[in-house]
Design an enzyme around this catalytic site. Structure first.
Site, PDB file in Angstrom:
ATOM      1  N   SER A 227       0.661  -1.115  -0.162  1.00 16.58           N
ATOM      2  CA  SER A 227       0.185   0.045  -0.142  1.00 16.58           C
ATOM      3  C   SER A 227       0.514   1.280   0.045  1.00 16.58           C
ATOM      4  CB  SER A 227      -1.439  -0.089   1.148  1.00 16.58           C
ATOM      5  OG  SER A 227      -0.371   0.711   2.145  1.00 16.58           O
ATOM      6  N   LYS A 228       0.334   2.435   0.258  1.00 15.48           N
ATOM      7  CA  LYS A 228       0.582   3.733   0.016  1.00 15.48           C
ATOM      8  C   LYS A 228       2.277   4.111   0.940  1.00 15.48           C
ATOM      9  CE  LYS A 228      -2.770   6.958   0.663  1.00 15.48           C
ATOM     10  NZ  LYS A 228      -4.461   6.436   0.341  1.00 15.48           N
TER      11      LYS A 228
END
Ligand code: GLU
Length: 454
Positions: A227-228
């Site tokens: 994920s970011k």
């Protein structure tokens, strides 16, 4: 075969995630491999999130990675506009075609797509209501990566919301048709949407493109996709940390693709030549920062000294380690010694700060370790006069002088190295010692030894 036309179709969110970059790269590689065209299409239907700034992050990231597009923002092309927010007239026209073909109906203000097939109702526990379902013929997708995938849509779906905004599935397919896209290469998370998309292609009586769904990128450890928030997830971060774009690009290419031998470091021209769907793995790829760093170090070592110094200079200056007018010859001499040890541009300061200033840190732990093997001050006091008496302060001169002394003491020459290194650098490791001393120069080296032994 018609000319290959592929597209990268991001929704700008303000982040350029490594997964998106990989999708962009694979599309770009396929276009370059086949001599086709790479289109950048901005799926900016979400007005709130899709700001100018969010677009900038994306475009800058693509440019940094060297992924040039043949059509799209800032470039133009025959199939524009390349922003979905500017294509409403096209969507209206395509919607009308479905309306004319009797494939739509209105319900609760929204416009729905009508599937073909026998209809029946079923009680839905979640919605607590009877819902209408459709026995539609399964859609067969001959995915270029996943192989044959069959999936039947069971319910009609919305094309245009009650507020007038078209949904992703509809605009995505319309644009792929209108832009003549031949191959859709995208993340596996879209595989489940593909049956809807194929239903729409069929309704428009257009042959669907070839689909190639590429595997997920898992986070470094543990389950789940990256994920970011995970370290290493954002492309602009690599730029800040001084990674070389060619190294990052090479690494990203390996996330889900391999050249069918064990090689990891590949020139971009070679990747283009070898890139094909058959080399894309079905299994998920796992992000591995160590591998990326190692590749980056390989690329850094390969730079010629001038380019290396050109990239490092502003970073050392910004870190306050060298003045603006730092002597280029001395800088290059130091960097030549450090280059083999460099892992990223921003870690260079740690490798060579003591070459530029007398105020560097002495690693206390290493100092203690050293003292356990005998007092370094005594050793250094012994060799100081020999170094002072040297005619030429170069690596060979240092080597023979120290060897001569060591032999007389029935010592190995290496016995003096740790103390010498510690006195001039405050640490236990670094570039080859004698060449380092030679580059640092007589004055600097002798004054550090003198300061150390008092
Ligand atoms: N805008 C979609 C995304 O960012 C594009 C999906 C596709 O490539 O078809 O995921």
């Amino acid at each position: 075969m018609n000319e290959v036309r592929v597209r990268f179709a991001p929704s700008p969110t303000g982040f350029f995630h490594i997964g998106s970059a990989r999708t962009a790269l694979f599309n770009w590689l396929y276009a370059r491999h086949t001599g086709g065209r790479f289109v950048l299409r901005i799926e900016d239907t979400d007005k709130e999130r899709n700001t100018e700034e969010a677009l900038r992050v994306l475009i800058d990231g693509m440019r940094w990675l060297g992924l040039d597009w043949d059509e799209g923002p800032e470039v133009g092309g025959d199939y524009g506009p390349y922003f979905q927010s500017e294509r409403q007239a096209i969507y209206d026209e395509y919607l009308q075609r479905l309306v004319d073909a009797g494939r739509t109906y209105e319900q609760d203000g929204a416009i729905w797509f009508k599937l073909e097939g026998e209809r029946y109702t079923e009680y839905d526990d979640y919605k607590k209501a009877e819902i209408e379902k459709v026995r539609a013929a399964p859609v067969v997708i001959d995915d270029a990566v996943r192989g044959r995938v069959e999936r039947a849509e069971a319910r009609d779906f919305v094309l245009v919301r009650a507020d007038g905004s078209p949904v992703f599935h509809f605009v995505n397919v319309v644009d792929d048709i209108a832009m003549g896209i031949t191959h859709v290469i995208r993340g596996e998370d879209h595989l489940s949407n593909t049956s809807k998309h194929v239903e729409l292609f069929k309704a428009f009586e257009v042959e669907p493109p070839v689909f190639a769904h590429i595997p997920l990128i898992l986070k470094e450890s543990g389950p789940g996709k990256m994920s970011k928030r995970d370290a290493g997830a954002l492309i602009d971060n690599y730029e800040e940390r001084g990674f070389l774009p060619a190294a990052v690009r090479n690494y990203i290419a390996l996330l889900g693709w391999n050249p069918k031998d064990d090689r990891e470091k590949l020139d971009i021209d070679e990747i283009i030549e070898l890139f094909d769907f058959s080399g894309i793995n079905k299994g998920n790829a796992r992000f591995d920062e160590r591998k990326l760093s190692a590749l980056n170090a390989d690329y850094l070592r390969e730079l010629n000294l001038e380019s290396f110094a050109f990239l490092v200079r502003p970073r050392l200056h910004e870190a306050g380690l060298i003045p603006e007018d730092m002597d280029e010859d001395y800088l290059q001499a130091v960097l030549k010694l450090c280059q083999p040890k460099a892992r990223s541009l921003d870690s260079l300061g740690e490798l060579c700060d003591y070459c530029f200033s007398d105020s560097f840190e002495m690693d206390a732990k290493q100092g203690e370790k050293l003292a356990k093997k005998g007092d370094p001050k005594v050793l250094l006091a012994e060799i100081l006069p020999i170094l002072e008496a040297l005619d030429t302060f170069d690596a060979d001169g240092l080597q023979s002088a120290l060897e001569g002394h060591a032999a007389a003491q029935e010592q190995k020459v290496f016995a003096y190295f740790p103390a010498l290194r510690y006195a001039v650098s405050g640490r236990a490791g670094g570039p080859d010692l004698l060449p380092l001393l030679a580059v640092m120069g007589r004055e600097r080296v002798l004054s550090r030894i003198r300061a150390f032994i008092v």
